[in-house]
Structure formats: structure tokens, C-alpha cells
Design a protein around this motif. Structure first.
Motif, PDB file in Angstrom:
ATOM      1  N   SER A  59      -4.332   2.533  -0.641  1.00  0.00           N
ATOM      2  CA  SER A  59      -3.949   2.238   0.735  1.00  0.00           C
ATOM      3  C   SER A  59      -3.913   0.734   0.947  1.00  0.00           C
ATOM      4  O   SER A  59      -4.578  -0.031   0.235  1.00  0.00           O
ATOM      5  CB  SER A  59      -4.946   2.874   1.709  1.00  0.00           C
ATOM      6  N   THR A  60      -3.167   0.303   1.957  1.00  0.00           N
ATOM      7  CA  THR A  60      -3.069  -1.119   2.265  1.00  0.00           C
ATOM      8  C   THR A  60      -4.427  -1.711   2.608  1.00  0.00           C
ATOM      9  O   THR A  60      -4.758  -2.832   2.184  1.00  0.00           O
ATOM     10  CB  THR A  60      -2.098  -1.328   3.444  1.00  0.00           C
ATOM     11  N   GLY A  97       0.809  -1.206   0.000  1.00  0.00           N
ATOM     12  CA  GLY A  97       0.000   0.000   0.000  1.00  0.00           C
ATOM     13  C   GLY A  97       0.845   1.261   0.000  1.00  0.00           C
ATOM     14  O   GLY A  97       2.051   1.237   0.273  1.00  0.00           O
TER      15      GLY A  97
END
Length: 337
Positions: free
Chosen positions: A156-157, A144
């Protein structure tokens, strides 16, 4: 109870390790001593070999094999450059887990597998993950945008990991970016990952090769102190990376973020490597133990998880601490359902 209990996943079973934790292959910042400490603690150490000569690669791989008694570790190559010669050196020295980042691994996979190696590929989108599966990789790393150092994904992760897990099928997925403790590992497993690749937390360890000034900055930093930019491009142009804001970043921002060629202090000698080689402002190289210069003049690579890093701790303790905390969280969550 949980300190010695491994978290068994498809990833740990694939490589015969106890814990679903990989230390990121962070170039010279992650020397054989750090790689071996993580592997010997039951995780999988990551060794970055992108810029080393074939002879140096053989030496590094042999050192890790010696320190781990031939335990498993990951050898990483960035595909911004041709890596065939370096890959051959690593394979000839006995590396049997090869990871690729920042590019298409198609022309390398068969060669690595013919030598008996497993292949790991870092991706930044589910589309990349789907192609990696089609190419036959053994493990996928979903990195991410929160990650430190050079970042591949815009997602994002939290969003990327379940998207990648959906298309990975039976191929194990590792979550990377923003993970520094057991809460992050537990979350990654719940999101569909089979483990976590952790970078910044391992830099704050005695085994990491960065200077004490660098590690002190990690301890002091807030999560909001990181900035993503293409500022530090000496040696790797046009590649976004996440680092701590320091004097070099600030003077560039104050100047209006000028492009390469007109940045403040560009080309200035800011310090030396431990071997005495010159490091210039805006280089990708940071201050290593034994090097010279003011840390404010170097890049300080770090992910947003730096806000969770509060001390210098041996790598083995980081591994066992993360696993213990994740095990407790998962057990507690299971008992509440």
C-alpha cells in the motif's frame, strides 16, 4: 491565504515548479491539453508515450511545448518493451524529464542524461528504490497498490512511501496511489514524500481524453468498486491492473474467472477508437471521446481514490484545490503542535 502559496519541497525546487503535484502519464487518456493544463497551473504534467510512433512522439512533445511555452513536463515510457527509438524521438523533440515504469531503466539512464534530461523511476519496493538511487535517477515515484491502471507494487502507499523515503536519501520521492485531494498530498508529505503523482482525479477533468461515459462512471463509483486483475490484457499480457467493475468484469467473474482463450466474449468487437480502429473485449484500450461502443464493454481504469472523485473539474482547479487544502491542513497541524 493558502490559495497562492506554493508548497516548496526538494521536488519543486529541482524542477523549478510551484506545486508538488504531477499528473500521471495515462497514455491517450492524458493528451497534451491535460499535460499543459497541469504544468501551466504550477504542477508537472505527465505525457505517456509508450505505444506511439517516433513521429507521433515528436508531434505530441512539440504540442506540449507549444501549449506550455516550453514549461516542464514529464515524458513516460513503460519498459515492458524496448523504448530506445521512442526515447530518442522524445529527447530530440525537447523532452527534458524522462520517466520509466515497469522495468529496469539501467540501459536508458545515461542516454537520457547525456541529452540533458532528468530521470524519474517508478518503484514498488524499497529494494527497487535503492537500486534506482545507485543508478543515478533524479526522482523516485513510490506507487502503491491502490493506484489505477497497471500496478507494479504489492504494498500500500501508506507503507511503501516511508520505506522508499528511508532509502532514497536526498533523492526526492513522489507518492502515487490513492491520492485525489489535499488530504492525500498532506499525508504524502508527512510520510516523507516530496510530492504526489495523481492519476484518477485528473481523468475526471474536461482536458482528459476519455469519453463522457467513462468520466460519469468515475463520478458514480465507490472506492470498493475497483478490482485488480490481469483480465484486460489485450496489448499488454500478464500485467496486473486496477479498473472499475463493470459488465465485462462481472461476466468474467460469473464464469469462474477463466484464463485467456476461454473468457466470455473474447475477441468480440466492442467499439472503435476515434480514428475508426477496432477495439476488442479485454483490450487495454478504453473508450475515448469520439470513440464508439458501450462503456460496459471496455476497461475503465481507475484507482481506489475514485471514491474521492465527485465531479468533473478543470485540471488547473484540481491542482490549486489540492494544494490549497494540503496547505491548510499542514498549517493547522503545525499550529497544534
Amino acid at each position: 491565504m493558502f490559495a497562492s502559496t506554493p508548497l516548496s519541497t526538494s521536488f519543486t525546487r529541482l524542477f523549478g515548479i510551484r506545486h508538488p503535484i504531477v499528473s500521471a502519464p495515462m497514455g491517450r487518456g492524458a493528451p497534451p491539453e491535460l499535460v499543459a493544463a497541469v504544468t501551466n497551473a504550477g504542477g508537472l504534467g505527465g505525457l505517456g508515450l509508450t505505444w506511439d510512433s517516433p513521429q507521433r512522439i515528436i508531434e505530441l512533445v512539440n504540442k506540449v511545448r507549444q501549449l506550455t511555452n516550453d514549461g516542464p513536463f514529464l515524458a513516460n515510457f513503460v519498459l515492458e518493451w524496448d523504448q530506445r527509438e521512442r526515447l530518442d524521438a522524445a529527447l530530440s523533440a525537447g523532452a527534458r524529464i524522462i520517466s520509466f515504469f515497469w522495468g529496469d531503466p539501467a540501459r536508458y539512464i545515461d542516454h537520457a542524461k547525456a541529452a540533458g534530461a532528468k530521470v524519474v523511476q517508478t518503484v514498488g519496493t524499497p529494494e527497487e528504490a535503492r537500486r534506482a538511487v545507485e543508478l543515478g535517477v533524479d526522482v523516485i515515484v513510490a506507487q502503491g497498490n491502490e493506484a489505477g491502471g497497471h500496478v507494479w507494487s504489492r504494498l500500500s502507499t501508506m507503507v511503501l512511501v516511508p520505506l522508499v523515503a528511508e532509502v532514497a536519501g536526498k533523492v526526492p520521492v513522489l507518492a502515487a496511489g490513492g491520492i485525489a485531494d489535499g488530504r492525500g498530498l498532506a499525508a504524502a508529505l508527512v510520510l516523507g514524500a516530496s510530492g504526489a503523482l495523481i492519476g484518477t482525479r485528473f481523468l475526471a477533468s474536461p482536458e482528459a481524453a476519455y469519453h463522457a461515459d467513462y468520466k460519469q462512471r468515475l463520478i458514480e463509483a465507490l472506492a470498493t468498486d475497483t478490482v485488480e486483475s490481469m483480465l484486460f490484457d489485450g496489448g499488454w499480457p500478464n500485467a496486473p491492473g486496477r479498473a472499475l467493475r463493470n459488465r465485462t468484469v462481472q461476466i468474467w467473474e460469473d464464469a469462474g474467472r477463466p484464463k485467456p482463450g476461454s473468457r466470455p466474449g473474447e475477441g468480440d468487437e466492442v467499439g472503435l477508437t476515434p480514428e475508426g480502429n477496432i477495439i476488442r473485449r479485454y483490450a487495454i484500450a478504453s473508450k475515448l471521446s469520439g470513440g464508439t461502443g458501450n462503456i460496459d464493454d471496455f476497461v475503465i481504469w481507475a484507482g481506489q481514490s475514485v471514491g474521492l472523485v465527485h465531479d468533473i473539474r478543470p485540471a488547473s482547479e484540481i491542482v490549486t484545490g489540492v494544494v490549497r487544502e494540503a496547505s491548510e491542513i499542514l498549517a493547522r497541524t503545525a499550529s497544534q503542535t
